[in-house]
Motif scaffolding. Structure first.
Motif, PDB file in Angstrom:
ATOM      1  N   ARG A  43      27.720  34.315  80.791  1.00 30.12           N
ATOM      2  CA  ARG A  43      29.053  33.724  80.841  1.00 30.12           C
ATOM      3  C   ARG A  43      29.239  33.028  82.185  1.00 30.12           C
ATOM      4  NH1 ARG A  43      28.031  34.610  76.510  1.00 30.12           N
ATOM      5  NH2 ARG A  43      29.072  35.930  74.969  1.00 30.12           N
ATOM      6  N   ILE A  45      31.793  30.091  84.736  1.00 30.13           N
ATOM      7  CA  ILE A  45      33.017  29.345  85.042  1.00 30.13           C
ATOM      8  C   ILE A  45      32.590  28.001  85.623  1.00 30.13           C
ATOM      9  CG2 ILE A  45      35.145  29.285  86.405  1.00 30.13           C
ATOM     10  CD1 ILE A  45      35.043  32.366  86.447  1.00 30.13           C
ATOM     11  N   TRP A  81      33.885  29.106  80.625  1.00 28.17           N
ATOM     12  CA  TRP A  81      35.298  28.732  80.653  1.00 28.17           C
ATOM     13  C   TRP A  81      35.543  27.744  81.779  1.00 28.17           C
ATOM     14  CZ3 TRP A  81      37.459  34.428  80.339  1.00 28.17           C
ATOM     15  CH2 TRP A  81      37.371  34.872  79.011  1.00 28.17           C
ATOM     16  N   ALA A  86      40.111  29.837  83.158  1.00 28.50           N
ATOM     17  CA  ALA A  86      39.743  31.101  83.785  1.00 28.50           C
ATOM     18  C   ALA A  86      40.868  31.629  84.676  1.00 28.50           C
ATOM     19  CB  ALA A  86      38.463  30.930  84.593  1.00 28.50           C
ATOM     20  N   LEU A  97      37.221  38.782  81.805  1.00 27.90           N
ATOM     21  CA  LEU A  97      37.038  37.994  83.020  1.00 27.90           C
ATOM     22  C   LEU A  97      36.863  38.897  84.232  1.00 27.90           C
ATOM     23  CD1 LEU A  97      36.995  35.325  84.571  1.00 27.90           C
ATOM     24  CD2 LEU A  97      39.494  35.419  84.646  1.00 27.90           C
ATOM     25  N   TRP A 100      33.450  40.095  84.377  1.00 32.97           N
ATOM     26  CA  TRP A 100      32.515  39.111  84.926  1.00 32.97           C
ATOM     27  C   TRP A 100      32.468  39.217  86.447  1.00 32.97           C
ATOM     28  CZ3 TRP A 100      33.809  33.760  82.255  1.00 32.97           C
ATOM     29  CH2 TRP A 100      33.723  33.916  80.854  1.00 32.97           C
TER      30      TRP A 100
END
Length: 261
Positions: A43, A45, A81, A86, A97, A100
């Motif tokens: 994942r 950002i 994202w 985010a 999140l 993460w």
């Protein structure tokens, strides 16, 4: 595999014209109980060029998607994202999140966004939403997977982990660590329950996760007791938080300037 993932991230940057700010492992590998054939759940950002934001249609509308999702194969699941998405989820205390931000398997990180988000976490944290998230996860997985006379080993961990996360939030009033091992050692003392979980974990890591066998009474009783207790606990909470939108707007603008100049 680490090198392959980093190369894939570079390809995504070129394909979509973005900068990736942070990429981590988010699935069972990050939780600490992967199987021998577990895939990689990456994942990230990312941030677009300034002109992408300076337009009459906001991100998330029409063709201006606020997610990037690459085709999934048997080995690699990778998606990301956009930064403002985010940060809006960060404002809502979004549990995935925040997980993460705690992943110990970091594939890529540049610029200061993540350090700045971590510095702001105490300003956005409130336990209600996180407890609801983990409690509902535990309840749904327990109802779906652990009610029969026989169950699969792996399903216990998808109930135990959110229960232990609830215990952490109750105890420390902070977002829980992502590691199942850390949660387990913090929450449970040596005894029949912990020994039963330790044995299950050893078997899962050894590849026995799909075995069907009778339910483990001591674990089921613990889960049922904690679900009932946390249902009452969540309802008793009344926590007020300040609106962090102005701070997050400043962080977005700062990051946009930092990345693109």
């Amino acid at each position: 595999m680490h090198t392959i993932i980093q190369q894939k991230l570079i390809e995504i940057e070129a394909k979509y014209g973005v900068k990736i700010l942070y990429a981590v492992e988010s699935g069972s590998r990050a939780w600490g109980f992967p199987s021998k054939d577990s895939d990689y759940d990456v994942r990230f950002i990312y941030i677009h060029l300034p002109e992408w934001y300076l337009a009459i249609d906001p991100q998330g509308i029409g063709q201006k998607r606020d997610v990037i999702e690459e085709p999934i194969n048997d080995l690699l699941d990778i998606s990301g994202w956009e930064i403002t998405k985010a940060l809006r989820l960060f404002r809502k205390n979004n549990p995935p999140l925040l997980e993460w931000l705690r992943s110990e398997i970091v594939y890529y990180q540049q610029y200061t966004l993540i350090d700045n988000m971590r510095a702001l976490e105490s300003d956005v944290f409130y336990p209600n939403s996180m407890l609801h998230h983990y409690l509902n996860m535990a309840k749904n997985n327990y109802r779906e997977y652990l009610q029969g006379r026989v169950v699969r080993i792996k399903k216990y961990f998808y109930v135990l982990r959110p229960i232990l996360a609830c215990q952490w939030i109750e105890k420390y009033n902070t977002a829980p660590p992502i590691s199942f091992h850390v949660l387990l050692e913090d929450s449970l003392k040596d005894g029949e329950l912990k020994h039963s979980i330790d044995r299950l974990l050893e078997r899962k890591l050894a590849g026995d996760e799909f075995d069907l066998e009778p339910r483990i009474t001591v674990i089921n009783e613990f889960v049922e007791r904690e679900i009932q207790r946390f249902e009452a606990y969540v309802e008793s909470l009344d926590v007020q938080v300040n609106d962090p939108t102005a701070q997050l707007n400043d962080l977005f603008r700062y990051t946009l300037q930092e990345v693109w100049g």
